[in-house]
Design a protein around this motif. Structure first.
Motif, PDB file in Angstrom:
ATOM      1  N   GLY A  20      29.580  66.013  30.200  1.00  0.00           N
ATOM      2  CA  GLY A  20      29.472  65.392  29.230  1.00  0.00           C
ATOM      3  C   GLY A  20      28.428  64.275  29.369  1.00  0.00           C
ATOM      4  N   ARG A  21      27.882  64.096  30.450  1.00  0.00           N
ATOM      5  CA  ARG A  21      26.863  63.114  30.672  1.00  0.00           C
ATOM      6  C   ARG A  21      25.425  63.814  30.982  1.00  0.00           C
ATOM      7  NH1 ARG A  21      28.339  57.945  32.076  1.00  0.00           N
ATOM      8  NH2 ARG A  21      26.720  57.414  33.171  1.00  0.00           N
ATOM      9  N   SER A  22      24.424  62.963  30.969  1.00  0.00           N
ATOM     10  CA  SER A  22      23.065  63.880  30.894  1.00  0.00           C
ATOM     11  C   SER A  22      22.665  63.466  32.413  1.00  0.00           C
ATOM     12  CB  SER A  22      22.277  63.258  29.952  1.00  0.00           C
ATOM     13  OG  SER A  22      21.056  63.681  30.090  1.00  0.00           O
ATOM     14  N   LEU A  23      21.988  64.631  32.911  1.00  0.00           N
ATOM     15  CA  LEU A  23      21.084  64.650  34.039  1.00  0.00           C
ATOM     16  C   LEU A  23      19.750  64.807  33.815  1.00  0.00           C
ATOM     17  CD1 LEU A  23      23.424  66.627  36.326  1.00  0.00           C
ATOM     18  CD2 LEU A  23      23.439  64.264  36.329  1.00  0.00           C
ATOM     19  N   ALA A  24      19.267  64.529  32.506  1.00  0.00           N
ATOM     20  CA  ALA A  24      17.811  64.926  32.245  1.00  0.00           C
ATOM     21  C   ALA A  24      16.942  63.799  32.774  1.00  0.00           C
ATOM     22  CB  ALA A  24      17.659  64.956  30.756  1.00  0.00           C
ATOM     23  N   ASN A  25      17.503  62.927  33.237  1.00  0.00           N
ATOM     24  CA  ASN A  25      16.551  61.658  33.850  1.00  0.00           C
ATOM     25  C   ASN A  25      16.249  62.094  35.456  1.00  0.00           C
ATOM     26  OD1 ASN A  25      19.472  61.096  34.458  1.00  0.00           O
ATOM     27  ND2 ASN A  25      18.929  59.498  35.623  1.00  0.00           N
ATOM     28  N   ILE A  26      16.770  63.110  36.207  1.00  0.00           N
ATOM     29  CA  ILE A  26      16.365  63.532  37.226  1.00  0.00           C
ATOM     30  C   ILE A  26      15.177  64.420  37.375  1.00  0.00           C
ATOM     31  CG2 ILE A  26      17.273  64.697  39.352  1.00  0.00           C
ATOM     32  CD1 ILE A  26      20.139  63.945  38.465  1.00  0.00           C
ATOM     33  N   GLU A  27      14.307  64.272  38.299  1.00  0.00           N
ATOM     34  CA  GLU A  27      12.913  64.939  38.103  1.00  0.00           C
ATOM     35  C   GLU A  27      13.037  66.456  38.340  1.00  0.00           C
ATOM     36  OE1 GLU A  27      10.249  64.600  41.803  1.00  0.00           O
ATOM     37  OE2 GLU A  27      11.351  62.646  41.832  1.00  0.00           O
ATOM     38  N   GLU A  28      13.947  67.092  39.212  1.00  0.00           N
ATOM     39  CA  GLU A  28      13.713  68.245  39.315  1.00  0.00           C
ATOM     40  C   GLU A  28      14.681  69.006  38.287  1.00  0.00           C
ATOM     41  OE1 GLU A  28      17.177  66.658  42.244  1.00  0.00           O
ATOM     42  OE2 GLU A  28      15.316  66.311  41.383  1.00  0.00           O
ATOM     43  N   VAL A  29      15.640  68.473  37.644  1.00  0.00           N
ATOM     44  CA  VAL A  29      16.169  68.692  36.263  1.00  0.00           C
ATOM     45  C   VAL A  29      15.343  69.043  35.104  1.00  0.00           C
ATOM     46  CG1 VAL A  29      18.204  68.340  34.587  1.00  0.00           C
ATOM     47  CG2 VAL A  29      18.573  67.958  36.990  1.00  0.00           C
TER      48      VAL A  29
ATOM     49  N   ASP B  16       7.351  67.679  53.309  1.00  0.00           N
ATOM     50  CA  ASP B  16       7.707  67.474  51.976  1.00  0.00           C
ATOM     51  C   ASP B  16       8.217  66.001  51.968  1.00  0.00           C
ATOM     52  OD1 ASP B  16       6.902  69.758  50.943  1.00  0.00           O
ATOM     53  OD2 ASP B  16       8.639  70.935  51.013  1.00  0.00           O
ATOM     54  N   GLU B  17       7.947  65.524  51.086  1.00  0.00           N
ATOM     55  CA  GLU B  17       8.911  64.027  50.812  1.00  0.00           C
ATOM     56  C   GLU B  17      10.159  63.979  50.711  1.00  0.00           C
ATOM     57  OE1 GLU B  17       8.310  60.209  47.956  1.00  0.00           O
ATOM     58  OE2 GLU B  17       7.305  61.791  47.460  1.00  0.00           O
ATOM     59  N   LEU B  18      10.976  63.313  51.362  1.00  0.00           N
ATOM     60  CA  LEU B  18      12.507  62.841  51.392  1.00  0.00           C
ATOM     61  C   LEU B  18      12.552  61.999  50.356  1.00  0.00           C
ATOM     62  CD1 LEU B  18      15.046  63.481  52.459  1.00  0.00           C
ATOM     63  CD2 LEU B  18      14.778  61.998  54.075  1.00  0.00           C
ATOM     64  N   LEU B  19      13.033  62.564  49.142  1.00  0.00           N
ATOM     65  CA  LEU B  19      13.312  61.626  48.063  1.00  0.00           C
ATOM     66  C   LEU B  19      14.513  60.647  48.343  1.00  0.00           C
ATOM     67  CD1 LEU B  19      12.700  63.990  45.248  1.00  0.00           C
ATOM     68  CD2 LEU B  19      10.989  62.657  46.468  1.00  0.00           C
ATOM     69  N   GLY B  20      14.742  59.816  47.417  1.00  0.00           N
ATOM     70  CA  GLY B  20      15.924  58.807  47.714  1.00  0.00           C
ATOM     71  C   GLY B  20      17.097  59.656  47.301  1.00  0.00           C
ATOM     72  N   ARG B  21      18.155  58.704  47.117  1.00  0.00           N
ATOM     73  CA  ARG B  21      19.364  59.033  46.470  1.00  0.00           C
ATOM     74  C   ARG B  21      19.332  59.798  45.121  1.00  0.00           C
ATOM     75  NH1 ARG B  21      25.039  56.041  47.322  1.00  0.00           N
ATOM     76  NH2 ARG B  21      25.966  57.709  46.551  1.00  0.00           N
ATOM     77  N   ARG B  22      20.112  60.807  44.897  1.00  0.00           N
ATOM     78  CA  ARG B  22      20.225  61.369  43.472  1.00  0.00           C
ATOM     79  C   ARG B  22      20.621  60.412  42.620  1.00  0.00           C
ATOM     80  NH1 ARG B  22      24.264  64.524  40.331  1.00  0.00           N
ATOM     81  NH2 ARG B  22      24.431  62.582  39.619  1.00  0.00           N
ATOM     82  N   PRO B  23      19.892  60.004  41.474  1.00  0.00           N
ATOM     83  CA  PRO B  23      19.972  59.145  40.475  1.00  0.00           C
ATOM     84  C   PRO B  23      21.336  59.547  39.705  1.00  0.00           C
ATOM     85  CG  PRO B  23      17.580  59.656  40.297  1.00  0.00           C
ATOM     86  CD  PRO B  23      18.236  60.683  41.092  1.00  0.00           C
ATOM     87  N   GLU B  24      21.879  58.153  39.382  1.00  0.00           N
ATOM     88  CA  GLU B  24      23.240  58.432  38.676  1.00  0.00           C
ATOM     89  C   GLU B  24      23.045  59.118  37.405  1.00  0.00           C
ATOM     90  OE1 GLU B  24      26.188  57.717  39.750  1.00  0.00           O
ATOM     91  OE2 GLU B  24      25.596  56.857  41.667  1.00  0.00           O
TER      92      GLU B  24
END
Length: 516
Positions: A138-147, A79-87
């Motif tokens: 209160g912040r959104s994590l919808a921009n993260i691909e696994e979410v 599996d690919e090792l993705l980069g740091r989790r986006p903010e």
């Protein structure tokens, strides 16, 4: 050293073990997220009004099964090792108050779970807004691909690059797993729709820390490896190194002419080295015997050639002295007698040289070909008209010898019988194991008891005055030995002996029709 280096060559074991740690971490996160998802689903069903909008419709399972397990699938090597989790991103709209209240109720449970499991948890509403967690509420994590995948109703796990605040020790550079963090996003499905997401993450256990935790077992394993290495070294030294050194010393000793080195070694080592050592010693002994034979044979040849050469030289010197004298004193009869001696001795030298040539051909004879005894003795009657030839027995059994070589053997035996006054020769044959036993019997005077042990010696003859060279039986024995056969003088208890009888063993040819 090779055995001790094997663990170092097996560093790839770290990859296997690290992969197992990744699987273990993913499996733990799946189990913990499943429990939190169940709690969250129960709270939503009990405390959130049906008027509160939920997320997209969750995919329907292909078949109704009593169990729907989520298996760990992450693999460091595949599996690919993705980069740091986006903010996290600012939320475009605040979370529904019912979900905010739900998050406030579950926040203490999340903190206690994280304290016990060392995993990080975020609870998200149907739009991906964090409603519970230590940070980012209160912040959104919808921009993260696994979410994003979980908000569509599908479980997703990924490996992301972990950036630690502290620099790793140099030895950790051997481990890839130290820079990895596992993330799982588990959808919470209520009334067939996505009502939220449990977003969990954790760093896998470090392989070196695991080794340190098991340092007692690692030390025992290391001691076992060292002990086995020492045992292997001892076994190799006893079974390989020591026999090789012993064989090397024997080789040097034999090259110096030390005959005591031909004895069997004290340590043979493995069965293969035992066979090699014995084969070498047998070869050296055979070469030594061959050398002795050549030295003895050369002494016999020089002795046999010396007598006629001395006679020829003496007669020639007398004739020359008489020729140079002022008054010749040698009569024509004496002169003829000396010339006759020169001719006779020259003939003897010619016969010896011819026999030596025949002996050399016999020892180096080609061993191919197949014939029968019937074909070998067929021409003896014509070659030796003074002998009555009789033959009987298994004369048609194929023997492992060409017809020309077989004729040489039996011609010498017939010539030996004729030269010793025999008038008849009987050749009988019978099968004996994998060989043909041939008895050659004549009616001559036989062999005296004093001469029985010497008749196969080169240059031994009782007919030296009549031109015998003593090479006939030596040629026969050399020819038979070259074909894997043998010849012996048959025992005779009569006194005086009743003729000479020789027992000849010739290997049976494989093409024998009887054994087909």
């Amino acid at each position: 050293m090779t055995a001790l280096a094997l663990p170092l060559a097996g560093l790839f074991f770290f990859r296997i073990y690290e992969n197992q740690l990744i699987h273990q971490t993913e499996s733990e996160l799946i189990g913990q997220s499943a429990v939190l998802a169940m709690v969250m689903r129960r709270e939503i069903e009990a405390g959130v009004s049906t008027a509160v909008p939920l997320g997209v419709e969750a995919p329907t399972p292909a078949a109704a099964e009593p169990y729907e397990p989520i298996m760990p699938t992450l693999d460091l090597t595949r599996d690919e090792l993705l980069g740091r989790r986006p903010e996290s991103q600012p939320s475009p709209a605040p979370a529904d108050p019912a979900f905010v209240a739900l998050g406030a109720r579950l926040a203490p449970d999340l903190a206690e779970t994280q304290r016990m499991t060392l995993a990080g948890f975020r609870l998200l509403d149907p739009n991906g807004v964090v409603i519970a967690g230590r940070e980012e509420v209160g912040r959104s994590l919808a921009n993260i691909e696994e979410v994003t995948e979980a908000l569509r109703g599908r479980f997703r796990s990924v490996m992301r690059l972990r950036v630690s605040k502290h620099e790793a020790p140099p030895l950790y550079s051997l481990s890839r797993g130290t820079g990895v963090r596992v993330f799982t996003a588990t959808p919470v499905v209520v009334r067939g729709r996505v009502a939220g997401v449990v977003y969990a993450s954790r760093t896998p256990s470090n392989v070196f820390k695991s080794f340190y935790d098991e340092r007692g077992k690692v030390a025992a394993a290391g001691s076992t490896i060292i002990g086995l290495a020492l045992l292997i070294g001892f076994v190799f030294q006893r079974t390989i190194t020591q026999p090789i050194n012993e064989l090397r010393r024997r080789t040097a000793a034999i090259a110096r002419g030390d005959r005591t080195a031909l004895r069997s070694p004290a340590h043979y080592g493995t069965a293969e080295f035992a066979q090699l050592s014995q084969s070498f010693l047998d070869m050296a002994a055979a070469l030594q015997n061959r050398s002795d034979f050549i030295a003895t044979f050369a002494a016999h040849v020089s002795h046999e050639l010396k007598s006629p050469l001395t006679a020829i030289q003496g007669a020639a010197e007398l004739l020359r002295d008489d020729l140079e004298a002022q008054e010749r004193k040698m009569s024509d009869a004496d002169r003829r007698r000396f010339l006759d001696h020169i001719v006779a001795d020259t003939g003897r030298l010619t016969a010896i040289v011819r026999r030596l040539r025949e002996l050399a051909r016999a020892e180096g004879a080609a061993t191919g070909g197949v014939t029968t005894l019937a074909a070998a003795v067929a021409d003896l009657g014509c070659a030796f008209p003074a002998l009555r030839i009789h033959s009987w027995g298994d004369l048609t059994v194929p023997i492992r010898m060409s017809v020309e070589n077989a004729r040489v053997v039996f011609a010498h035996l017939a010539d030996n019988a004729a030269n010793h006054g025999a008038t008849s020769l009987t050749v009988s044959a019978r099968l004996q194991g994998e060989a043909v036993c041939v008895t050659v019997q004549d009616d001559g005077p036989g062999v005296s008891c004093a001469n029985r042990a010497k008749i196969f010696y080169s240059f031994f003859t009782t007919r030296r005055e009549s031109g015998g060279t003593g090479m006939g039986l030596a040629i026969v024995r050399a020819m038979l030995h070259a074909h894997g056969g043998s010849i012996d003088l048959a025992a005779d208890g009569a006194d005086p002996p009743r003729g000479a009888a020789f027992v000849v063993m010739i290997p049976e040819a494989e093409c024998n029709p009887r054994s087909a």
